[in-house]
Motif scaffolding. Structure first.
Motif, short mmCIF file in Angstrom:
data_model
loop_
_atom_site.label_atom_id
_atom_site.label_comp_id
_atom_site.label_asym_id
_atom_site.label_seq_id
_atom_site.Cartn_x
_atom_site.Cartn_y
_atom_site.Cartn_z
N TRP A 138 0.91 -1.10 -0.01
CA TRP A 138 0.18 0.15 -0.14
C TRP A 138 0.73 1.39 -0.02
N ALA B 278 -0.74 6.77 1.74
CA ALA B 278 -2.07 7.62 1.62
C ALA B 278 -3.01 6.20 1.80
N GLU B 279 -2.80 5.13 1.19
CA GLU B 279 -3.77 4.20 1.28
C GLU B 279 -3.85 3.64 2.70
N VAL C 247 -2.85 5.21 5.45
CA VAL C 247 -3.62 5.97 6.19
C VAL C 247 -5.20 6.05 6.37
N HIS C 248 -5.47 5.93 5.04
CA HIS C 248 -7.20 5.60 4.84
C HIS C 248 -7.68 4.52 5.30
N ALA C 249 -7.04 3.42 5.08
CA ALA C 249 -7.39 2.03 5.45
C ALA C 249 -7.60 2.04 7.21
N THR D 132 -8.03 4.66 9.12
CA THR D 132 -8.90 5.66 9.67
C THR D 132 -10.47 5.20 9.18
N THR D 133 -10.56 4.42 7.94
CA THR D 133 -11.92 4.22 7.71
C THR D 133 -12.19 2.77 7.79
N THR E 46 -11.30 0.34 5.80
CA THR E 46 -11.72 0.00 4.27
C THR E 46 -10.03 -0.09 3.56
N PRO F 189 -7.48 -0.76 0.45
CA PRO F 189 -7.58 -0.27 -0.76
C PRO F 189 -8.30 -1.00 -1.82
N THR G 96 -2.82 11.99 11.99
CA THR G 96 -2.29 11.71 10.83
C THR G 96 -0.47 11.50 10.91
#
Length: 303
Positions: free
Chosen positions: A247, A250-251, A253-255, A257-258, A260, A262, A282
């Motif tokens: 990953w 950004a992927e 961090v997104h995974a 925090t959400t 989900t 990639p 962050t």
């Protein structure tokens, strides 16, 4: 069947049952005795100059740390403690009331340092299921912040029944399947840094990612979690050999925090403390990502 034969069978059945009962009681006694010797052990720690703070910045930092390092899982959102498990076979696992209305009123600065970094009480005996192996490297500044926050929350006059280890968890402990005492895993003579730089660097990521070792292992390669409930799945390999290694930052961090990935699949929130991780900032998440990138690829399940 004659009456005589029936009586003979009954006598032998009772004898066999008596032998089984004796063997079981003997086994329980051996398990209790051997485990109790380890549970009552005393650990020596060097004196470390540490002083808590009470300024607003420290309280704010402490609240963030208590929220994102899992302290509330055991000690409750108000730090008044909670019962995690109360089972005759497993035992009673409780988080103490850390407010000034409970155990927190009697804790001095040295007591806090012993409990958080060493998993010990003031007398050198080990705390039960206190994950200090994940916090033993905490800086003086951050430890002072946690103490500042704990002392700032409203006092709650509820006291928790002390934890105890039941026969099943004692047997698993002796068999090396459950690590009850963090004090047995810690280098108590290790030095402690006064401060860490908060930045999206691998160095700070190593500091933050210590909280991940309980499930993902000291080598971060995942696998079966020692002592986890049977319905828990294995922890993921988060070294570069695992999926997160593919990953982007950004992927990643997104995974986290959400919840989900990639590819659109969901991370198991039962196993992964997503509610806690989502409250990390962050900088912390980017730092963890940078640290994980520095790890050597490890085979899955090698812990």
């Amino acid at each position: 069947m004659s009456a005589s034969t029936a009586r003979t069978i009954a006598r032998w059945t009772l004898r066999v049952l008596a032998v089984v009962v004796v063997l079981v009681l003997t086994g329980v006694g051996v398990v209790y005795g051997l485990s109790e010797r380890r549970l009552r052990a005393r650990f020596a720690t060097p004196d470390h100059a540490f002083a808590a703070r009470d300024d607003a910045a420290a309280v704010a930092r402490g609240k963030h740390l208590v929220t994102t390092r899992g302290c509330m899982d055991c000690h409750g959102e108000n730090l008044a403690g909670r019962t995690i498990i109360d089972d005759p076979m497993i035992g009673r696992l409780t988080g103490a009331n850390l407010t000034r209305g409970g155990r927190g009123a009697a804790l001095g600065d040295r007591d806090w340092e012993l409990a958080v970094r060493h998993g010990l009480r003031a007398d050198g005996s080990a705390l039960l299921v206190m994950p200090s192996q994940e916090m033993t490297g905490m800086s003086d500044e951050d430890l002072a912040a946690i103490v500042a926050y704990a002392r700032s929350v409203p006092a709650v006059g509820t006291e928790r029944t002390p934890p105890r280890a039941g026969p099943l968890i004692r047997a698993l402990y002796l068999g090396g399947q459950v690590k009850l005492l963090a004090a047995e895993q810690i280098d108590h003579a290790a030095s402690h840094v006064p401060h860490v730089d908060v930045a999206p660097t691998a160095e700070y990521g190593r500091y933050v990612a210590a909280m991940c070792t309980g499930c993902h292992g000291p080598g971060y390669s995942g696998g079966k979690i020692p002592g986890a409930p049977p319905d828990w799945g294995p922890a993921a390999n988060i070294t570069p050999a695992g999926n997160p290694g593919r990953w982007s930052e950004a992927e990643f961090v997104h995974a986290l925090t959400t919840g989900t990935r990639p590819d659109g699949s969901r991370i198991d929130g039962k196993l992964m403390p997503l509610k806690i991780i989502a409250q990390m900032d962050t900088v912390e998440l980017r730092a963890v990502y940078q640290f994980l990138r520095t790890l050597p690829p490890r085979p899955y399940g090698n812990r």
